[in-house]
Design a protein around this motif. Structure first.
Motif, PDB file in Angstrom:
ATOM      1  N   ASP A   1       0.857  -1.176   0.000  1.00  0.00           N
ATOM      2  CA  ASP A   1       0.000   0.000   0.000  1.00  0.00           C
ATOM      3  C   ASP A   1       0.902   1.238   0.000  1.00  0.00           C
ATOM      4  OD1 ASP A   1       0.718   0.717   2.630  1.00  0.00           O
ATOM      5  OD2 ASP A   1      -0.978  -0.316   3.534  1.00  0.00           O
TER       6      ASP A   1
ATOM      7  N   HIS B   1      -6.202  -1.236   7.854  1.00  0.00           N
ATOM      8  CA  HIS B   1      -6.918  -0.044   8.317  1.00  0.00           C
ATOM      9  C   HIS B   1      -6.140   0.733   9.380  1.00  0.00           C
ATOM     10  CE1 HIS B   1      -7.915  -3.335  11.059  1.00  0.00           C
ATOM     11  NE2 HIS B   1      -8.021  -2.410  12.003  1.00  0.00           N
TER      12      HIS B   1
ATOM     13  N   GLY C   1      -5.506   5.280   0.086  1.00  0.00           N
ATOM     14  CA  GLY C   1      -4.851   3.972   0.091  1.00  0.00           C
ATOM     15  C   GLY C   1      -4.764   3.355  -1.286  1.00  0.00           C
TER      16      GLY C   1
ATOM     17  N   ILE D   1      -2.674   7.787   4.783  1.00  0.00           N
ATOM     18  CA  ILE D   1      -3.524   6.605   4.626  1.00  0.00           C
ATOM     19  C   ILE D   1      -4.377   6.399   5.886  1.00  0.00           C
ATOM     20  CG2 ILE D   1      -1.693   5.038   5.444  1.00  0.00           C
ATOM     21  CD1 ILE D   1      -2.777   2.954   3.433  1.00  0.00           C
ATOM     22  N   ASN D   2      -5.671   6.227   5.704  1.00  0.00           N
ATOM     23  CA  ASN D   2      -6.646   6.018   6.785  1.00  0.00           C
ATOM     24  C   ASN D   2      -6.769   7.201   7.748  1.00  0.00           C
ATOM     25  OD1 ASN D   2      -7.114   3.260   5.944  1.00  0.00           O
ATOM     26  ND2 ASN D   2      -5.226   2.684   6.995  1.00  0.00           N
TER      27      ASN D   2
ATOM     28  N   GLY E   1      -7.491   0.865   3.932  1.00  0.00           N
ATOM     29  CA  GLY E   1      -6.236   1.236   3.287  1.00  0.00           C
ATOM     30  C   GLY E   1      -5.728   0.279   2.238  1.00  0.00           C
TER      31      GLY E   1
END
Length: 451
Positions: free
Chosen positions: A50, A104, A185, A214-215, A243
């Motif tokens: 990711d 996540h 993500g 991210i998240n 994510g």
């Protein structure tokens, strides 16, 4: 298990496990596992990640460890987790897949998820074998002279997108308008393109990944933002991914978040009515709401419960002969199509149910009446065995007796974070809340709670 949790290896970046030194050992252990345990002469490994900033360094460390065994590495780049699974059983048919992600969790966490050649997540027994190889080599051996630089960039996104689109009627989303939150993500690079190719008009948010956002107040962990945005922009339906894109949360036509158990329920009810649910069995976890069991039972089906984790769901599906299972968090596995969770696939399958039934999501969800449920997650310094907490065990037994078959309580540790999760569920919301507060009070006495 010393290293693996509910879903691979996960932790804070640069801690005892999630650092370049240890991941190099993990890469070496995986190479040894492929060569010496599975006896694969020329193993191939697909590696995705990711957008987290730590991903590239951990990727480099894994590859260095794998190279010792002359493993051919297919570098997929930033992709959703389902693409790594796809790269194993579809294209390029790798012997093992590694996804570098903490799902996540916030950006300062990272980890790895492992997939075998079938695209399934490794079983506990298979992860244990890899742990044995890790422990056999506490330090990385000296480099060999004849190591190959067998690293190849590979575009797995293109065949994955083609596969997902092929499952849907052409242009079946024409004149549909959606709002999607890709959590900054991995689905930033897939979801909008695929939905647009099927005819939809797509408005995106959480689609500017920079490695650290991210998240961050977006995605499946913050669905209230999605609901607010759908209402403000007058968009009928919204979807929020986590994510790494293996699960999704829905927002209906009334700008209300749909509970994950209602998504599982509406899918299972459709499968039952169309005689597609194998063994008439839906697999869910111990976290799912009792209302889900009631709705499926009334329709002639059964809910089989297993431990939390989509890997546990999948293997229970195999044991029960079922082709549908999932978690209330948004993981859904469609056994006739794929053997791992895929948020985008889940989204499209729900949209196809809506198309076939000609019903709104807001109406479909009402067929699953959920019990009032209250949840709480607390960060802990140490995961003290729950069975050693006598006061907690006594109260849980008393609460279960009091609730009978009209409710339940659940206390468990997270398998991916240092958290204890508390759940209370019954027909009376005040009673559920009171029970949860009592459990919380006992937990605070028994454990060192952070924050």
């Amino acid at each position: 298990m010393n290293y693996f949790g509910t879903d691979g290896i996960r932790g804070t970046y640069d801690d005892a496990l999630i650092n370049a030194r240890f991941l190099k050992r993990v890469g070496y252990a995986i190479g040894s596992y492929l060569k010496e345990f599975l006896h694969i002469a020329h193993p191939k490994v697909a590696i995705g990640r990711d957008p987290r900033t730590s991903g590239e360094e951990l990727e480099k460390a894994l590859v260095e460890g794998l190279r010792y065994w002359n493993v051919q590495c297919f570098m997929l780049g930033v992709v959703p987790t389902p693409v790594v699974s796809f790269a194993c059983n579809k294209n390029p048919q790798a012997d093992l897949g590694i996804m570098i992600t903490a799902s996540h969790n916030p950006f300062n966490d990272n980890g790895i998820k492992l997939f075998k050649s079938s695209g399934e997540k490794l079983s506990v027994a298979e992860e244990k074998e890899i742990e044995n190889f890790i422990d056999r080599f506490p330090t990385y051996p000296a480099a060999k002279e004849d190591l190959k630089n067998d690293r190849k960039n590979y575009d797995a996104l293109k065949p994955y997108k083609q596969f997902i689109v092929s499952l849907c009627p052409k242009n079946f989303l024409k004149k549909k308008k959606f709002l999607i939150d890709t959590a900054n993500g991995a689905t930033t690079y897939t979801a909008s393109e695929i939905l647009t190719s099927l005819g939809a008009e797509v408005i995106s948010m959480g689609d500017e990944p920079d490695g650290v956002n991210i998240n961050d107040k977006v995605g499946s962990e913050h669905p209230q933002l999605l609901a607010k945005s759908c209402s403000k922009r007058a968009v009928p339906l919204g979807f929020a991914f986590d994510g790494d894109g293996d699960r999704v949360v829905f927002c209906d036509e009334n700008s209300k978040i749909v509970d994950g158990d209602q998504i599982l329920g509406l899918l299972a009810l459709h499968y039952l009515r169309t005689k597609k649910l194998k063994n008439n069995t839906l697999v869910a976890t111990i976290h799912s709401n009792m209302g889900l069991d009631n709705a499926i039972k009334e329709a002639g089906g059964t809910v089989f419960r297993t431990q939390v984790g989509d890997r546990n769901v999948y293997y229970s599906m195999k044991e029960q002969g079922s082709n549908l299972g999932g978690e209330s968090s948004g993981h859904v596995i469609f056994g006739d199509i794929k053997n791992t969770g895929d948020g985008l696939l889940t989204l499209l399958q729900v949209l196809m149910v809506m198309e076939k039934t000609q019903k709104r999501l807001a109406d479909l969800r009402t067929e699953i009446t959920l019990y009032p449920q209250v949840n709480l997650s607390l960060k802990v310094a140490e995961k003290k065995p729950l069975e050693c907490m006598s006061e907690l065990q006594e109260f849980l037994a008393m609460a279960e007796k009091e609730l009978g078959n009209q409710g339940r309580v659940l206390v468990r540790y997270s398998g991916t974070e240092n958290k204890i999760r508390l759940l209370s569920e019954c027909e009376n919301p005040q009673q559920a809340f009171a029970i949860l507060r009592r459990i919380e009070k006992i937990v605070h006495k028994e454990l060192s709670i952070i924050g």
